[in-house]
Motif scaffolding. Structure first.
Motif, PDB file in Angstrom:
ATOM      1  N   GLU A 253     -11.234   1.524  -4.869  1.00 45.23           N
ATOM      2  CA  GLU A 253     -11.340   0.155  -4.329  1.00 45.23           C
ATOM      3  C   GLU A 253     -10.335  -0.167  -3.157  1.00 45.23           C
ATOM      4  OE1 GLU A 253     -13.457  -2.239  -5.640  1.00 45.23           O
ATOM      5  OE2 GLU A 253     -12.548  -4.178  -4.678  1.00 45.23           O
ATOM      6  N   GLY A 254      -9.288   0.311  -3.678  1.00 43.69           N
ATOM      7  CA  GLY A 254      -8.115   0.233  -2.688  1.00 43.69           C
ATOM      8  C   GLY A 254      -8.261   0.988  -1.438  1.00 43.69           C
TER       9      GLY A 254
ATOM     10  N   MET B  53      -4.038   5.412  -2.884  1.00 42.89           N
ATOM     11  CA  MET B  53      -3.565   4.569  -1.862  1.00 42.89           C
ATOM     12  C   MET B  53      -2.534   5.642  -1.232  1.00 42.89           C
ATOM     13  SD  MET B  53      -4.938   1.887  -1.862  1.00 42.89           S
ATOM     14  CE  MET B  53      -4.427   0.926  -0.589  1.00 42.89           C
TER      15      MET B  53
ATOM     16  N   ARG C 227      -5.461   5.347  -9.689  1.00 37.99           N
ATOM     17  CA  ARG C 227      -5.890   4.215  -8.834  1.00 37.99           C
ATOM     18  C   ARG C 227      -4.597   4.000  -7.644  1.00 37.99           C
ATOM     19  NH1 ARG C 227      -6.787  -1.675 -11.227  1.00 37.99           N
ATOM     20  NH2 ARG C 227      -4.841  -1.410 -11.725  1.00 37.99           N
TER      21      ARG C 227
ATOM     22  N   PHE D 133       1.068  -0.442 -14.594  1.00 37.12           N
ATOM     23  CA  PHE D 133       1.469  -1.757 -15.362  1.00 37.12           C
ATOM     24  C   PHE D 133       1.467  -1.031 -17.003  1.00 37.12           C
ATOM     25  CE2 PHE D 133      -0.177  -3.135 -11.398  1.00 37.12           C
ATOM     26  CZ  PHE D 133       0.570  -4.255 -11.040  1.00 37.12           C
TER      27      PHE D 133
ATOM     28  N   MET E 126       2.113   0.761  -8.079  1.00 38.25           N
ATOM     29  CA  MET E 126       2.594   0.442  -9.217  1.00 38.25           C
ATOM     30  C   MET E 126       1.419   0.627 -10.377  1.00 38.25           C
ATOM     31  SD  MET E 126       4.711  -3.094  -9.996  1.00 38.25           S
ATOM     32  CE  MET E 126       5.171  -3.504 -11.374  1.00 38.25           C
TER      33      MET E 126
ATOM     34  N   GLN F  55      -7.117   4.744 -19.816  1.00 39.55           N
ATOM     35  CA  GLN F  55      -6.984   3.949 -19.096  1.00 39.55           C
ATOM     36  C   GLN F  55      -5.593   3.878 -17.944  1.00 39.55           C
ATOM     37  OE1 GLN F  55      -8.148  -0.251 -19.940  1.00 39.55           O
ATOM     38  NE2 GLN F  55      -8.965   0.338 -21.970  1.00 39.55           N
TER      39      GLN F  55
ATOM     40  N   THR G  97       0.869  -1.122   0.099  1.00 38.70           N
ATOM     41  CA  THR G  97      -0.056   0.138   0.218  1.00 38.70           C
ATOM     42  C   THR G  97       0.764   1.220   0.007  1.00 38.70           C
ATOM     43  OG1 THR G  97      -0.077   0.387   2.471  1.00 38.70           O
ATOM     44  CG2 THR G  97      -1.781  -1.163   1.298  1.00 38.70           C
TER      45      THR G  97
ATOM     46  N   PHE H  26      -2.036  -1.791 -18.201  1.00 42.77           N
ATOM     47  CA  PHE H  26      -2.992  -0.817 -17.281  1.00 42.77           C
ATOM     48  C   PHE H  26      -3.718  -1.706 -16.180  1.00 42.77           C
ATOM     49  CE2 PHE H  26      -4.242   0.030 -22.152  1.00 42.77           C
ATOM     50  CZ  PHE H  26      -3.301   0.384 -22.057  1.00 42.77           C
ATOM     51  N   ASN H  27      -4.202  -2.970 -16.464  1.00 42.40           N
ATOM     52  CA  ASN H  27      -4.738  -3.847 -15.468  1.00 42.40           C
ATOM     53  C   ASN H  27      -5.687  -3.425 -14.750  1.00 42.40           C
ATOM     54  OD1 ASN H  27      -2.813  -5.323 -16.512  1.00 42.40           O
ATOM     55  ND2 ASN H  27      -1.719  -5.717 -14.791  1.00 42.40           N
ATOM     56  N   LEU H  28      -6.896  -2.365 -15.324  1.00 40.07           N
ATOM     57  CA  LEU H  28      -7.744  -2.029 -14.494  1.00 40.07           C
ATOM     58  C   LEU H  28      -8.860  -3.036 -14.239  1.00 40.07           C
ATOM     59  CD1 LEU H  28      -8.362   1.393 -16.377  1.00 40.07           C
ATOM     60  CD2 LEU H  28      -7.565   1.062 -14.153  1.00 40.07           C
ATOM     61  N   PHE H  29      -9.769  -2.829 -13.281  1.00 41.47           N
ATOM     62  CA  PHE H  29     -10.738  -4.185 -13.185  1.00 41.47           C
ATOM     63  C   PHE H  29     -11.991  -3.607 -14.129  1.00 41.47           C
ATOM     64  CE2 PHE H  29      -8.900  -3.047  -8.831  1.00 41.47           C
ATOM     65  CZ  PHE H  29      -7.959  -4.246  -8.829  1.00 41.47           C
TER      66      PHE H  29
ATOM     67  N   PHE I  28     -11.578  -0.850   0.455  1.00 45.19           N
ATOM     68  CA  PHE I  28     -11.541  -2.334   1.081  1.00 45.19           C
ATOM     69  C   PHE I  28     -10.377  -2.505   1.462  1.00 45.19           C
ATOM     70  CE2 PHE I  28     -15.156  -1.903  -1.936  1.00 45.19           C
ATOM     71  CZ  PHE I  28     -15.989  -2.597  -1.213  1.00 45.19           C
ATOM     72  N   VAL I  29      -9.226  -1.761   1.278  1.00 48.17           N
ATOM     73  CA  VAL I  29      -7.742  -2.226   1.771  1.00 48.17           C
ATOM     74  C   VAL I  29      -7.561  -1.614   3.106  1.00 48.17           C
ATOM     75  CG1 VAL I  29      -5.431  -2.268   1.810  1.00 48.17           C
ATOM     76  CG2 VAL I  29      -6.914  -3.045  -0.362  1.00 48.17           C
TER      77      VAL I  29
ATOM     78  N   ARG J  70     -15.867  -2.900 -12.996  1.00 46.40           N
ATOM     79  CA  ARG J  70     -16.090  -1.587 -12.190  1.00 46.40           C
ATOM     80  C   ARG J  70     -15.670  -0.366 -12.975  1.00 46.40           C
ATOM     81  NH1 ARG J  70     -17.273  -4.015  -7.652  1.00 46.40           N
ATOM     82  NH2 ARG J  70     -16.093  -5.972  -7.151  1.00 46.40           N
TER      83      ARG J  70
END
Lengths: 242, 221
Positions: free
Chosen positions: A100-101, A153, A149, A83, A81, A142, A77, A86-89, A104-105, A92
């Protein structure tokens, strides 16, 4: 802030990292460059424990990065990072991806997380896209959501793994603009990149990796303009000629 | 085919249909729970657990459902566990279909791009949270069409419960036909009543599938 001390790493019989050492001070921007297979992405992925290393040590503010230890999640946290892909969800919305983070984190209250997420989306120039789904956005958009994102954090550092390599050329600029802004604000950044002009302009330091080792490192202007090592000279000639 | 016969048979068959629906829902619920458990066990990094799940799945898939029902209804009571025929049919079908459900869920889980899991890790999510927030919501959508097909198959195979004396719809039909010899009327009614249950289910799944694919907008690569 980030201290990498002689790390070695093998994938099966292939040694991908052969004693890499690197110190990154708070607020510093370090670019890792080098040919593909040189180990630069692996170094980056070891820093937040997405990859384990076989020997040596990585510490973040003195805390050891070890995939098998339970504090790895808390450590991640603190080091964001971004990528290449992108690696978005995809299930959502843009806003939900960013919230999200924190929710929920970190357990932030929803209203607070939303407000912060909205201000971050504004910062990356995508305030009006908050209700969209990732696939409705261009690659560059993206990637900017992915940066938001990571920022959500409130990390102390962000790792960028070839953040513009999967983008169409005309979309690269917007992402680099956001990254320049972060660097100017004093964000600690480690960036694996092929964007030499970005490295020259933004990086405090450039490390050239070859065959799993840092063979040359120094201020961006010197490494990129007057490389001393023959490998670096050869690599830069190829990259800049194309 | 007399209308009087239809009117007389219908309430009896309807009672059977209620039992059919109960068995189907019970077995669907049980197979969903067990299937998810098996799918997660199969992905366990701990080898004995994944081996146990694989073995269970293979054994169950290798046995005829009717044999499983007989086993549960006739053999388990000999071990001192008392089961009604109704309970045995739900447990039997639930276990039999858990193996297929496990494969449905596994396919859904494995379809999630590993990059998303890395992204989730990179914001500090632990594996249970990644499962709940990232993998399962998408896996459910991917697994939904095969899940719907499994539900239709359970509905149809609930007729196997007739072989262990459960008075579901097929059994009710058999009883009426045996006492009235109105085979054509009875079995036409039974067939139409199965269609009345299965076709809405098939259409419902198709609709859900379209709804999900609209909100999902595909994966991001």
């Amino acid at each position: 802030m980030i201290a990498i001390d002689h790390i070695h790493k093998a994938f099966g019989a292939t040694q991908v990292l052969k004693g890499v050492s690197l110190e990154v001070a708070a607020g510093e921007v370090v670019c890792l460059i080098g040919p593909s297979g040189s180990g630069k992405s692996t170094v980056l992925r070891c820093i937040n424990g997405l990859e384990s290393y076989d020997s040596g040590a990585i510490t973040i503010h003195g805390q050891t990065v070890d995939v098998r230890r339970s504090d790895i999640h808390a450590l991640r946290t603190r080091v964001g990072m971004v990528f290449q892909r992108f690696n978005l969800f995809p299930h959502r919305t843009v806003l939900e991806n960013v919230m999200e983070g924190p929710i929920f984190v970190k357990g932030e209250p929803r209203a607070e997380a939303r407000q912060h997420a909205q201000s971050l989306l504004e910062k990356v120039g995508l305030a009006e896209k908050q209700a969209a789904y990732p696939t409705q956005l261009s690659g560059g958009q993206q990637q900017r959501v992915a940066i938001a994102r990571a920022l959500a954090m409130r990390p102390e550092a962000i790792l960028f793994d070839e953040p513009t390599s999967a983008l169409d050329p005309e979309l690269v600029g917007d992402v680099l603009t956001v990254m320049r802004g972060l660097a100017a604000e004093g964000m600690t950044m480690v960036v694996v990149t092929h964007e030499m002009s970005f490295a020259k302009e933004v990086a405090d330091r450039v490390c050239f990796l070859y065959g799993g080792q840092i063979v040359e490192e120094g201020p961006a202007s010197r490494v990129l303009s007057e490389p001393q090592n023959a490998r670096t000279q050869d690599f830069l000639r190829r990259v800049l000629d194309h | 085919m007399a209308y009087a016969d239809i009117a007389a048979f219908f309430p009896i068959l309807l009672k059977g249909a209620v039992v059919t629906v109960q068995i189907t829902l019970g077995a669907l619920l049980l197979s969903t729970f067990l299937g998810l458990l098996l799918a997660l066990m199969k992905r366990s990094p701990f080898a004995p657990i994944s081996a146990l799940a694989s073995t269970f799945i293979n054994v169950i898939r290798g046995l005829p459902i009717i044999v499983q029902l007989f086993y549960i209804y006739f053999v388990i009571p000999e071990l001192g566990i008392d089961l009604s025929a109704f309970q045995a049919s739900i447990i039997g079908l639930g276990i039999a279909y858990s193996a297929y459900q496990a494969e449905n869920f596994r396919a859904g889980i494995e379809a999630i791009d590993s990059g998303q899991i890395e992204a989730a890790k990179s914001i500090g999510m632990k594996s249970a949270l990644i499962m709940r927030r990232v993998v399962l919501p998408q896996a459910v959508r991917i697994a939904l069409p095969p899940y719907g097909n499994t539900a239709v198959m359970i509905l149809k195979d609930s007729s196997l419960a007739s072989t262990i004396t459960v008075a579901e719809m097929t059994r009710a039909g058999q009883l009426i036909a045996a006492s009235t010899f109105q085979n054509t009327t009875v079995y036409t009614m039974v067939a139409l009543m199965y269609l009345a249950l299965s076709l809405p289910l098939i259409f419902g799944v198709n609709r859900l599938e379209r709804f999900f694919s609209k909100s999902r907008q595909g994966a991001n690569q």
